[in-house]
Structures are given as structure tokens and as C-alpha cells.
Design an enzyme around this catalytic site. Structure first.
Site, short mmCIF file in Angstrom:
data_model
loop_
_atom_site.label_atom_id
_atom_site.label_comp_id
_atom_site.label_asym_id
_atom_site.label_seq_id
_atom_site.Cartn_x
_atom_site.Cartn_y
_atom_site.Cartn_z
CE LYS A 113 -4.52 -1.94 1.35
NZ LYS A 113 -5.53 -1.75 2.68
CE LYS A 196 -5.97 -7.81 -0.82
NZ LYS A 196 -6.74 -7.69 0.22
CE LYS A 199 -13.55 -3.71 1.58
NZ LYS A 199 -11.95 -3.60 2.45
N1 AQP Z 1 -9.12 -11.52 -2.44
C1 AQP Z 1 -9.65 -11.58 -1.34
N2 AQP Z 1 -9.71 -13.08 -1.23
C2 AQP Z 1 -10.06 -13.58 0.29
N3 AQP Z 1 -10.21 -12.85 1.25
C3 AQP Z 1 -10.11 -11.62 0.94
N4 AQP Z 1 -10.03 -10.78 2.07
C4 AQP Z 1 -9.83 -9.26 1.41
N5 AQP Z 1 -9.71 -9.58 0.00
C5 AQP Z 1 -9.85 -11.10 0.01
C6 AQP Z 1 -10.54 -10.71 3.35
O1 AQP Z 1 -11.54 -9.63 3.74
C7 AQP Z 1 -11.33 -9.45 4.87
C8 AQP Z 1 -11.48 -7.87 5.08
O2 AQP Z 1 -10.50 -7.05 4.56
P1 AQP Z 1 -10.25 -5.55 4.77
O3 AQP Z 1 -11.29 -4.87 4.31
O4 AQP Z 1 -9.71 -5.55 6.29
O5 AQP Z 1 -8.78 -5.44 4.03
P2 AQP Z 1 -8.28 -5.89 2.76
O6 AQP Z 1 -7.67 -7.42 3.59
O7 AQP Z 1 -7.01 -5.05 2.36
O8 AQP Z 1 -9.20 -6.17 1.69
P3 AQP Z 1 -9.51 -5.44 0.59
O9 AQP Z 1 -10.62 -5.83 -0.11
O10 AQP Z 1 -8.09 -5.74 -0.33
O11 AQP Z 1 -9.72 -3.82 1.02
P4 AQP Z 1 -8.70 -2.57 0.57
O12 AQP Z 1 -8.88 -2.54 -0.97
O13 AQP Z 1 -9.54 -1.34 1.03
O14 AQP Z 1 -7.33 -2.92 0.97
C9 AQP Z 1 -10.23 -9.89 5.67
O15 AQP Z 1 -10.55 -10.90 6.39
C10 AQP Z 1 -9.34 -10.12 4.50
O16 AQP Z 1 -8.43 -11.23 4.55
#
Ligand code: AQP
Length: 333
Positions: A113, A196, A199
Site C-alpha cells: 500500500k 488479489k 475492493k
Molecule cells: N481477495 C480476497 N480473497 C479472500 N479474502 C479476502 N479478503 C480481502 N480480500 C480478499 C479478506 O476480507 C477481510 C476484510 O479485509 P479488509 O477490508 O480489512 O482489507 P483488505 O484485506 O485489504 O481487503 P481489500 O478488499 O483488499 O480492501 P482494500 O482494497 O481496502 O485494501 C479480511 O479477512 C481479508 O483477509
């Protein structure tokens, strides 16, 4: 026997994706019967990078709606907006003073990030894993169901908890364990299947959002990047195909072997069409309920109000002891 505590959360940085659903929420719904559950909407985490306050407000409500629409039962579980329980921040500061630059610099998510953030990297992005440790330790959580990307943060939480316990000369903090699902722990971007699904960082068409229409879902799956081969098999070199098989397995509960066998002699197109149908069928009821909750958020607000009262009591119980242990002057009369 006393029920163990389970805690997890999602950042309201955008609309939730199929990755968040399969890697996190779908498992929570299965686990909620067996644990004392705390599900957070971690809004404090979601301000670590540039954002629009109006979006944050809307995404916070959307995330509560998504939890409930996916089957999280607020009668069994506590649904908490993190910023509503200020003890998270209080404990985070104490833990920050007991964390090291070196261990935080090793966090893969920080490296990813911060590379995207450019030259001005917010300090909050660096200290984010300590706030996550505070989220977990505040409620003395035993089990942390997360996707693969969060495993390292739970490991760090264990290191911090051990250090604090040593300082307190007592096994005060419960040692949490990550619970990573066997399938669906890392759903990949449909356009760039070596990344991965995320969002806030997926490219156009790369992420399926929970409120995408049936048509949007179908189009995204059908346009998913694959490779120039023709045989459907589960291999690292076939990242796109592997991802579609994982998605199907996580939704249907079938094993990867069973799925690969069922596609013997079939073409990539078959796999895409059937995966699209399976995702559409899974997300349709979730989408409809999210939209229904969002049309009148009063029920969502009532749910979190009740949950947060119980959460605040538990958090304060931990903090009362921590304040004394770190030597703060307490006047609890
Ligand atoms: N691609 C993924 N596959 C499986 N699990 C996933 N998680 C996120 N992406 C995947 C799981 O969702 C939960 C919430 O994650 P978060 O919102 O705390 O942040 P993150 O892991 O950084 O998820 P994002 O979607 O990638 O968010 P942004 O884009 O805002 O950084 C966690 O349990 C994570 O493992």
C-alpha cells in the site's frame, strides 16, 4: 464450557467484493453458532489512505447491511462500528509504544500500500497493524477468521500480546489464532489473476462487488483473463482458471478435484459460463437484502446501537485492568 471469542472485521473503503465475502463473511456465518462473535466495521482503518468522507459514511452503512444480508445474526453476534468504541484507540496507543519499527516495516500489506501511496506515506498506514492488534486484544479474542492476506497481521498481534504479557508478568492477553478458510482464502482479480481481488485497488472488471447486477457479474466472469491453453486444470501457471475453480469450490463446497474431473474434455467457455451462473445465484439474495437495508438504514442503526453497548462494557473491562497494569493513575470511584 465457556464459549471462545471470535473477532473479525472489514474496512469500509468501498463496496465489498466477492473476495471479502468468500474469504471472510461466508465463513463468519458458519462460525457464528459456535463462538461469542464480534464483527467490526473498521472505519478507523479505512482512513489510512485518501478517501471521501461521504463515501466513508455510505460504505459504513453498506458494510453493516452486507453483514446482515449475508446471514450474520445480530441476536447472536455483536456488530460494531470501530470508531464508536474509543477504547480501541486507547489500547492502540499503549501497544504502539510497545511495537518496533522493524517489525512493522516487514508487513507485506504496508509495503504494497505504501508503494501505491507515492512519496507522502501516511503514518497511519504504517501503524495500522498495531490498531488491528488492539481490536483483537481489547475483546480478548481467541479466533480470528481472515483471508490469507491478514495472516501476517495476526502473527504480529501474537508477538505484541506475548511482549505485553511479559511486561505485565502475567498471561493477561489471550493468545489469538488466525482461522484461514481452506478454499476462498485468496480470491484473485479477474483481470489480473496474479493479484488479489481488492475492493479499492482492483482494476476495471477485476472485482465482483456484492451489489453488482446479474449481468455485470456474468460479463466480468466471462471476460476473466485466462491463458492460451485449453485444458481445465488447477495449476499455478493457469492463475485465471485456478481462480475460477476456487470461486466455484468456495461457493458450492465441492472439492477442487471433483470440479476438475467434471470439466474433463470441456472448454474454458464452459467453466466461465457455469462459474458466472453459480456466482449470480449466490449473490442475488445478498444483493437484494443489501439494497433493502440501504433503502431504510434505521434497522441497521438500531442493531449497532444495541451491540455496541455490550462491546463497550467488555472493552472497558479490559482497559480498566490495562490502565492499572501500565501504571496510569486510576480513580475508579
Ligand atoms: N481477495 C480476497 N480473497 C479472500 N479474502 C479476502 N479478503 C480481502 N480480500 C480478499 C479478506 O476480507 C477481510 C476484510 O479485509 P479488509 O477490508 O480489512 O482489507 P483488505 O484485506 O485489504 O481487503 P481489500 O478488499 O483488499 O480492501 P482494500 O482494497 O481496502 O485494501 C479480511 O479477512 C481479508 O483477509
Amino acid at each position: 464450557m465457556l464459549q471462545q471469542t471470535l473477532l473479525s472485521g472489514i474496512q469500509p473503503t468501498n463496496k465489498l467484493t466477492l473476495g471479502n465475502y468468500l474469504g471472510a463473511i461466508k465463513n463468519w456465518t458458519k462460525l457464528q453458532k459456535d463462538y461469542d462473535c464480534y464483527f467490526l466495521i473498521v472505519d478507523l482503518h479505512s482512513i489510512t489512505l485518501k478517501y471521501d468522507p461521504k463515501d466513508l459514511l455510505n460504505n459504513t452503512l453498506y458494510t453493516i447491511a452486507a453483514y446482515m444480508a449475508s446471514g450474520i445474526d445480530p441476536k447472536r453476534c455483536k456488530l460494531i462500528v470501530q470508531s464508536h468504541v474509543p477504547q480501541h484507540l486507547e489500547l492502540a496507543w499503549i501497544l504502539t509504544c510497545n511495537s518496533y519499527m522493524g517489525e512493522l516495516k516487514r508487513m507485506t500489506q504496508f509495503k504494497d500500500k505504501s508503494a501505491r501511496a507515492g512519496v507522502s506515506i501516511p503514518v497511519g498506514l504504517f501503524t495500522y497493524p498495531v490498531l488491528m492488534a488492539a481490536d483483537i486484544l481489547l475483546y480478548q479474542a481467541d479466533v480470528i477468521p481472515v483471508g490469507e492476506d491478514q495472516r501476517q497481521h495476526v502473527e504480529l498481534t501474537r508477538d505484541i500480546a506475548s511482549r505485553m504479557n511479559l511486561f505485565f508478568e502475567e498471561e493477561f492477553f489471550v493468545m489469538p489464532s488466525a482461522f484461514i478458510p481452506k478454499v476462498g482464502a485468496r480470491i484473485m482479480d479477474l483481470q489480473k489473476p496474479t493479484n488479489k481481488m481488492s475492493k479499492s485497488a482492483s482494476q476495471e472488471g477485476g472485482a465482483i462487488y456484492l451489489t453488482d447486477s446479474d449481468k455485470e457479474i456474468s460479463n466480468k466472469v466471462k471476460k476473466a483473463t485466462t491463458d492460451s491453453g485449453a485444458v481445465i486444470s488447477y495449476e499455478e501457471e493457469k492463475a485465471g482458471i485456478k481462480n475460477l475453480l476456487e470461486i466455484q469450490a468456495a461457493i458450492t463446497g465441492k472439492s477442487i478435484e471433483e470440479l476438475v474431473r467434471s470439466y474433463e474434455g470441456k472448454m474454458y467457455g464452459h467453466l466461465k459460463v457455469e462459474t458466472a451462473e453459480i456466482v449470480v445465484a449466490e449473490l442475488k439474495p445478498v444483493r437484494e437484502k443489501i439494497l433493502q437495508y440501504m433503502s431504510d438504514p434505521s434497522e441497521l442503526l438500531q442493531v449497532i446501537k444495541t451491540s455496541e453497548e455490550a462491546a463497550r462494557n467488555r472493552a472497558e473491562e479490559t482497559m480498566r485492568k490495562v490502565r492499572t497494569k501500565v501504571g496510569f493513575l486510576c480513580n475508579n470511584k
